[in-house]
Structures are given as C-alpha cells and as structure tokens.
Design an enzyme around this catalytic site. Structure first.
Site, PDB file in Angstrom:
ATOM      1  N   LYS A 273      45.120  40.899  18.321  1.00 57.61           N
ATOM      2  CA  LYS A 273      46.154  39.861  18.179  1.00 57.61           C
ATOM      3  C   LYS A 273      45.797  38.958  16.991  1.00 57.61           C
ATOM      4  O   LYS A 273      45.202  39.446  16.027  1.00 57.61           O
ATOM      5  CB  LYS A 273      46.344  39.103  19.491  1.00 57.61           C
ATOM      6  CG  LYS A 273      46.590  40.076  20.658  1.00 57.61           C
ATOM      7  CD  LYS A 273      47.099  39.440  21.902  1.00 57.61           C
ATOM      8  CE  LYS A 273      47.326  40.538  22.951  1.00 57.61           C
ATOM      9  NZ  LYS A 273      47.918  40.038  24.180  1.00 57.61           N
TER      10      LYS A 273
ATOM     11  N   GLY B 289      47.323  38.693  29.232  1.00 59.17           N
ATOM     12  CA  GLY B 289      46.670  37.419  28.950  1.00 59.17           C
ATOM     13  C   GLY B 289      46.703  36.447  30.116  1.00 59.17           C
ATOM     14  O   GLY B 289      46.405  35.269  29.961  1.00 59.17           O
TER      15      GLY B 289
ATOM     16  N   ASN C  90      43.434  45.429  20.800  1.00 60.91           N
ATOM     17  CA  ASN C  90      44.465  44.704  20.068  1.00 60.91           C
ATOM     18  C   ASN C  90      43.928  43.286  19.874  1.00 60.91           C
ATOM     19  O   ASN C  90      43.940  42.495  20.817  1.00 60.91           O
ATOM     20  CB  ASN C  90      45.772  44.705  20.869  1.00 60.91           C
ATOM     21  CG  ASN C  90      46.824  43.793  20.252  1.00 60.91           C
ATOM     22  OD1 ASN C  90      46.662  43.294  19.140  1.00 60.91           O
ATOM     23  ND2 ASN C  90      47.917  43.570  20.975  1.00 60.91           N
TER      24      ASN C  90
ATOM     25  N   HIS D 269      55.136  45.657  20.835  1.00 60.63           N
ATOM     26  CA  HIS D 269      54.348  44.836  21.761  1.00 60.63           C
ATOM     27  C   HIS D 269      55.251  43.751  22.348  1.00 60.63           C
ATOM     28  O   HIS D 269      56.120  43.223  21.661  1.00 60.63           O
ATOM     29  CB  HIS D 269      53.152  44.209  21.034  1.00 60.63           C
ATOM     30  CG  HIS D 269      52.184  43.590  21.982  1.00 60.63           C
ATOM     31  ND1 HIS D 269      52.382  42.334  22.508  1.00 60.63           N
ATOM     32  CD2 HIS D 269      51.046  44.066  22.541  1.00 60.63           C
ATOM     33  CE1 HIS D 269      51.381  42.063  23.345  1.00 60.63           C
ATOM     34  NE2 HIS D 269      50.556  43.096  23.378  1.00 60.63           N
TER      35      HIS D 269
ATOM     36  N   GLU E  73      52.571  48.040  29.351  1.00 60.53           N
ATOM     37  CA  GLU E  73      51.980  46.707  29.462  1.00 60.53           C
ATOM     38  C   GLU E  73      52.953  45.787  30.190  1.00 60.53           C
ATOM     39  O   GLU E  73      53.868  45.230  29.571  1.00 60.53           O
ATOM     40  CB  GLU E  73      51.702  46.131  28.071  1.00 60.53           C
ATOM     41  CG  GLU E  73      50.719  46.940  27.260  1.00 60.53           C
ATOM     42  CD  GLU E  73      50.018  46.087  26.212  1.00 60.53           C
ATOM     43  OE1 GLU E  73      48.791  46.087  26.209  1.00 60.53           O
ATOM     44  OE2 GLU E  73      50.695  45.408  25.422  1.00 60.53           O
TER      45      GLU E  73
ATOM     46  N   GLU F 140      54.808  40.740  22.841  1.00 57.67           N
ATOM     47  CA  GLU F 140      54.819  39.478  22.076  1.00 57.67           C
ATOM     48  C   GLU F 140      55.757  39.579  20.870  1.00 57.67           C
ATOM     49  O   GLU F 140      56.392  38.596  20.478  1.00 57.67           O
ATOM     50  CB  GLU F 140      53.380  39.105  21.669  1.00 57.67           C
ATOM     51  CG  GLU F 140      52.591  38.613  22.880  1.00 57.67           C
ATOM     52  CD  GLU F 140      51.095  38.901  22.850  1.00 57.67           C
ATOM     53  OE1 GLU F 140      50.551  39.192  21.767  1.00 57.67           O
ATOM     54  OE2 GLU F 140      50.474  38.828  23.925  1.00 57.67           O
TER      55      GLU F 140
ATOM     56  N   SER G  60      45.289  42.440  30.911  1.00 58.24           N
ATOM     57  CA  SER G  60      44.102  41.909  31.605  1.00 58.24           C
ATOM     58  C   SER G  60      43.114  42.989  32.050  1.00 58.24           C
ATOM     59  O   SER G  60      42.497  42.873  33.102  1.00 58.24           O
ATOM     60  CB  SER G  60      44.517  41.028  32.784  1.00 58.24           C
ATOM     61  OG  SER G  60      45.275  39.914  32.309  1.00 58.24           O
TER      62      SER G  60
HETATM   63  P1  13P Z   1      45.083  41.121  27.480  1.00 53.40           P
HETATM   64  O1  13P Z   1      44.118  42.280  27.648  1.00 53.40           O
HETATM   65  O2  13P Z   1      44.469  39.941  26.782  1.00 53.40           O
HETATM   66  O3  13P Z   1      45.778  40.786  28.757  1.00 53.40           O
HETATM   67  O4  13P Z   1      46.225  41.645  26.465  1.00 53.40           O
HETATM   68  C1  13P Z   1      46.816  42.858  26.696  1.00 53.40           C
HETATM   69  C2  13P Z   1      47.614  43.216  25.505  1.00 53.40           C
HETATM   70  O5  13P Z   1      48.609  42.577  25.217  1.00 53.40           O
HETATM   71  C3  13P Z   1      47.150  44.323  24.664  1.00 53.40           C
HETATM   72  O6  13P Z   1      48.121  44.683  23.743  1.00 53.40           O
END
Ligand code: 13P
Length: 251
Positions: A11, A173, A9, A95, A167, A97, A212
């Site tokens: 982002k 993150g 992903n 997601h 997640e 976010e 992560s």
């Molecule tokens: P990270 O791997 O950067 O923690 O992000 C995970 C994520 O949100 C994947 O959709």
C-alpha cells in the site's frame, strides 16, 4: 497441483531506508522457498529499488495499480509498459481501496487487467464484498459481478494467466479475518463459476485470500482446499511475519 503464491501489498507505506532492509531480508530468506512463490507489490517510486535488490533472488515484484491506457496526456498516471521497464511480474487491479476511494468500476478493472496481460505481466484481480453486502446476503452476486466484468474483457484465456484475490472489504486492515470456512466458501463459489465456463481454467486458477492475514491465522486459511495463498497488507511490512506467512503457504 495449483501454484501457491503469497504476495505482499505494501500500500502507501515505505521509505528508501526501511524498504532496503525489508527487501534484502526477503531476497535472502524468501527466494529459496520451495513450493510457494513470493512477491511484493510496492509503491511506484520504489520499483527500481525492488528490481535492484530482488533481481536473481527468486522473489518477484510488482505494482499496486496501473492505467488502462498505454501512454498519453494523463497527468499523474502510470502506464503498464512503464511497469514492464522495471521488470514487474505482477500488477494488482481492482483492489477495494481503488474501487471505493478512487471510484474504479468493474469495467475499468477489466480494462486494467487486459492492459496488464497485453504486456506479459500477471494481473492480481481483486474482488470482495462490503460488510453491508455480506449482511444483505449478496456476497456471491457481488463477487461474480466483479469477476464477470473482468472475464468480459480478458476471456477465460486471460483469466488463465491471471491470479484472483478474494478480499472481503470488512476484513481489510480491520484485524477481523474471514474464518477459513467463510473464505473457502467464496473461493469455491468463484472456482465453480470459472469452471462452468472452462473446467481446466477453473481447476488451475490460483486464488488468494486477503484481509488481516497474519502468521497466526495463515496456516488455517491456506489449508483450505480452494485457497492457494494470500494477498497480505500490513503483515507484509514486517519481515519475520511475512516470512512466516510465506512458509505457511507451502503445501
Ligand atoms: P491487510 O492484510 O492489512 O488487512 O490488507 C489486506 C489487503 O488489502 C491486501 O491487498
């Protein structure tokens, strides 16, 4: 055996020049892996680039969000049929976010998953609890509420054509990964919840862990019985790191 999948992903990261190197590297190194499927979910403007580099490579591509509506006067939105025009196989929905920063609720996430399925693509349905929810001991009720809302829209037949990603918000993150045991416990809980509705769908469902994940911890996470791969944020932007994660998912 369940299908193994590692999806990146990206982002809101990337540029034409940076993506080109990453995509070409993936096309030559990730497409041929046996025993795991690899995919990248890129920002909308780069779908054409992903399609042109990854076609025929064996690496799939997709988007990170989509509208629940097929078309219309919705300024700034992107419709699922548009994603189909660019050969997407996957669309991430729900997601954390999107849920927290853009106020997407459970019902909307379900409607988006339904729209993705209606156009022959695979939704990657994200669920996960916040730190506050984990500390309050309500992880299971949060993730089952999120998943139930999606099942209400797409049924277990729709879930059978979907991928679920667990997640935990506190692990995204932050560099703070759920331990393999913590992640496995939630995956097992979710699989049981699906199996209670339809045992075959529960057994077949590909469930990814995200938060992560890096080369150093991928193998221990993917070694757990109910973790079938990963949804990878930051580490998916680095070719060698992402390749090592994909290889760790080979059963
Ligand atoms: P990270 O791997 O950067 O923690 O992000 C995970 C994520 O949100 C994947 O959709």
């Amino acid at each position: 055996m369940r299908r193994r999948l590692v999806a990146g992903n990206w982002k809101m990261f990337g540029s034409n020049a940076r993506n080109q190197l990453l995509l070409e590297g993936l096309a030559s190194r990730a497409g041929g892996l046996e025993g795991v499927s690899c995919a990248v979910c890129v920002p909308f403007p780069y779908l054409h680039q992903a399609q042109s580099v990854l076609s025929e490579s064996g690496v799939a591509w997709g988007a990170q969000n989509a509208s629940q509506w097929p078309e219309g006067a919705y300024t700034g939105e992107v419709a699922v049929p548009m994603l189909a025009d660019f050969g997407c196989q996957y669309v991430i929905v729900g997601h954390s976010e999107r849920r927290s920063l853009f106020h997407e609720d459970d019902q909307l996430v379900g409607a988006k998953a339904k729209a993705v399925l209606e156009h022959g693509m695979t939704p990657i349905v994200c669920v996960g609890e916040s730190l506050q929810e984990r500390e309050a001991g309500v992880t299971e009720s949060v993730v089952s509420r999120q998943l139930d809302a999606v099942i209400a829209e797409i049924g277990t037949e729709g879930l059978d054509k979907s991928v679920v990603a667990y997640e935990p918000v506190w692990a995204i993150g932050t560099g703070k990964t759920a331990t393999p045991d913590e992640a496995q416990a939630v995956h097992l809980f979710l699989r049981h919840a699906v199996s209670a509705r339809n045992a075959d769908v529960g057994e077949r469902l590909t469930m990814l862990y995200g938060g992560s994940v890096k080369a150093a911890n991928a193998q221990s996470l993917f070694g757990m019985d109910d973790i079938d791969g990963g949804l990878i944020g930051g580490a998916s932007l680095k070719l060698d790191e992402f390749m090592a994660i994909c290889e760790a998912a080979i059963a």
